[in-house]
Design an enzyme around this catalytic site. Structure first.
Site, mmCIF file in Angstrom:
data_model
loop_
_atom_site.group_PDB
_atom_site.id
_atom_site.type_symbol
_atom_site.label_atom_id
_atom_site.label_comp_id
_atom_site.label_asym_id
_atom_site.label_seq_id
_atom_site.Cartn_x
_atom_site.Cartn_y
_atom_site.Cartn_z
ATOM 1 N N SER A 1 6.037 2.615 1.744
ATOM 2 C CA SER A 1 5.638 1.410 2.478
ATOM 3 C C SER A 1 6.805 0.523 2.898
ATOM 4 O O SER A 1 6.601 -0.417 3.670
ATOM 5 C CB SER A 1 4.638 0.594 1.661
ATOM 6 O OG SER A 1 3.358 1.203 1.711
ATOM 7 N N ARG B 1 8.706 -3.846 -11.147
ATOM 8 C CA ARG B 1 9.825 -3.668 -10.210
ATOM 9 C C ARG B 1 10.316 -5.002 -9.668
ATOM 10 O O ARG B 1 11.512 -5.187 -9.421
ATOM 11 C CB ARG B 1 9.416 -2.752 -9.059
ATOM 12 C CG ARG B 1 8.267 -3.286 -8.239
ATOM 13 C CD ARG B 1 7.761 -2.312 -7.213
ATOM 14 N NE ARG B 1 6.477 -2.754 -6.674
ATOM 15 C CZ ARG B 1 5.787 -2.099 -5.758
ATOM 16 N NH1 ARG B 1 6.256 -0.958 -5.279
ATOM 17 N NH2 ARG B 1 4.638 -2.566 -5.328
ATOM 18 N N SER C 1 0.176 -4.555 2.619
ATOM 19 C CA SER C 1 0.707 -3.193 2.631
ATOM 20 C C SER C 1 -0.400 -2.175 2.920
ATOM 21 O O SER C 1 -0.535 -1.159 2.237
ATOM 22 C CB SER C 1 1.420 -2.868 1.315
ATOM 23 O OG SER C 1 2.381 -1.845 1.503
ATOM 24 N N LYS D 1 7.178 0.126 6.604
ATOM 25 C CA LYS D 1 6.429 -0.851 7.393
ATOM 26 C C LYS D 1 7.359 -1.850 8.088
ATOM 27 O O LYS D 1 6.973 -2.457 9.095
ATOM 28 C CB LYS D 1 5.406 -1.564 6.514
ATOM 29 C CG LYS D 1 4.232 -0.679 6.088
ATOM 30 C CD LYS D 1 3.227 -1.455 5.262
ATOM 31 C CE LYS D 1 1.973 -0.624 4.961
ATOM 32 N NZ LYS D 1 2.237 0.499 4.060
#
Length: 290
Positions: A68, A267, A115, A71
């Site tokens: 993603s 993360r 997303s 994007k």
């Protein structure tokens, strides 16, 4: 001067710039290992001081599916090709049940924030393979491959890119140096903004991809650290605000069957801790939101 490290190999430290400006930071590894993450990398450029900091040289130049994080590119291509006139471009839900938050009509900006994979797959179809290939070639984005499936190539290991290349990509985006209009780049930068405070602005896009038996977790973006200075009364610069940019890319791999921790949130927590250690963010309060 270019600070990409795609030619970075063992025994060679970027012949195009001074070795003293590239710093291996093994201590970055502690932010991963304390959560049991053993296969990770991080790379950051401090633009103001023209310095690069990295952890795990070999992984920084290893290419993975962008997932993603693509994007960012997909949005630029949509705006530049006029497929999307602006960030309010609405694509109706195709009635395919995915995640609850995706199962509705969305604008480009909403789909980027959520997303939404389905939205961006349809967006890629509307842009078309020829335009996408042209922009991939012009930008020199990763291995530049699309393959036969125009709605899947950034998800199925056809298109691959390294953390080092991602760093170079977002740096060019920040300075309007990509082969897209200033308007397209400005809109996409604004879509990447995740945190806006008096002391810093944090921009990023996350991604999750499957590579064999592992899941790869990405975060790619930049931060502006805001400092206030007292200008001399005769200074040409009348603003007391200074924005210092830092560009970064981070990824790590976890066995796909590992559900012991919430790696989606982790993360970002790891990213913040590393950026704070390297001076790219001020110290963040414990009541922060993930």
């Amino acid at each position: 001067m270019r600070f990409h490290i795609i030619l970075f190999a063992f025994g060679l430290l970027l012949t195009s710039c001074a070795e003293t400006r590239i710093h291996e930071k093994e201590e970055i590894g502690k932010h991963f290992t304390k959560y049991g993450i053993t296969d990770a990398c991080f790379i950051m450029r401090d633009h103001t001081h023209e310095e690069i900091y990295y952890f795990n040289q070999e992984r920084c130049i290893r290419r993975f599916s962008p997932a993603s994080t693509f994007k960012i590119f997909n949005s630029l291509a949509a705006l530049e090709s006029a497929t999307a006139p602006d960030d309010k471009y609405l694509i109706p839900w195709d009635s395919v049940v995915r995640l609850p938050e995706w199962n509705k009509d969305m604008t480009l900006r909403e789909a980027f924030k959520a997303s939404n994979v389905g939205y961006y797959q349809e967006l890629a179809r509307r842009i078309g393979k020829d335009y996408l290939q042209h922009y991939l070639d012009t930008v020199q984005y990763g291995n530049k491959r699309i393959g036969p499936k125009v709605a899947e190539f950034w998800l199925n290991d056809t298109l691959l890119i390294s953390a080092d290349e991602q760093l170079g990509f977002v740096k060019k985006l920040y300075f309007d140096e990509l082969p897209f209009s200033e308007r397209s780049q400005r809109i996409v930068r604004s879509m990447m903004l995740q945190e806006d405070t008096p002391d810093y602005k944090l921009y990023y896009k996350t991604g999750v991809g499957i590579s064999g038996d592992s899941t790869v977790y990405w975060v790619v973006g930049f931060t502006e650290k805001i400092e206030r200075v007292k200008e001399h009364e005769k200074s040409m610069n009348k603003s007391n605000i200074r924005n210092y940019p830092f560009f970064f890319a981070q990824n790590f791999s976890i066995p796909s069957n590992d559900t012991s921790q919430d790696y989606l949130k982790l993360r970002i927590a790891i990213l913040r801790d590393i950026l704070t250690d390297l001076g790219a963010l001020p110290h963040i309060q414990e009541n922060r939101k993930d």
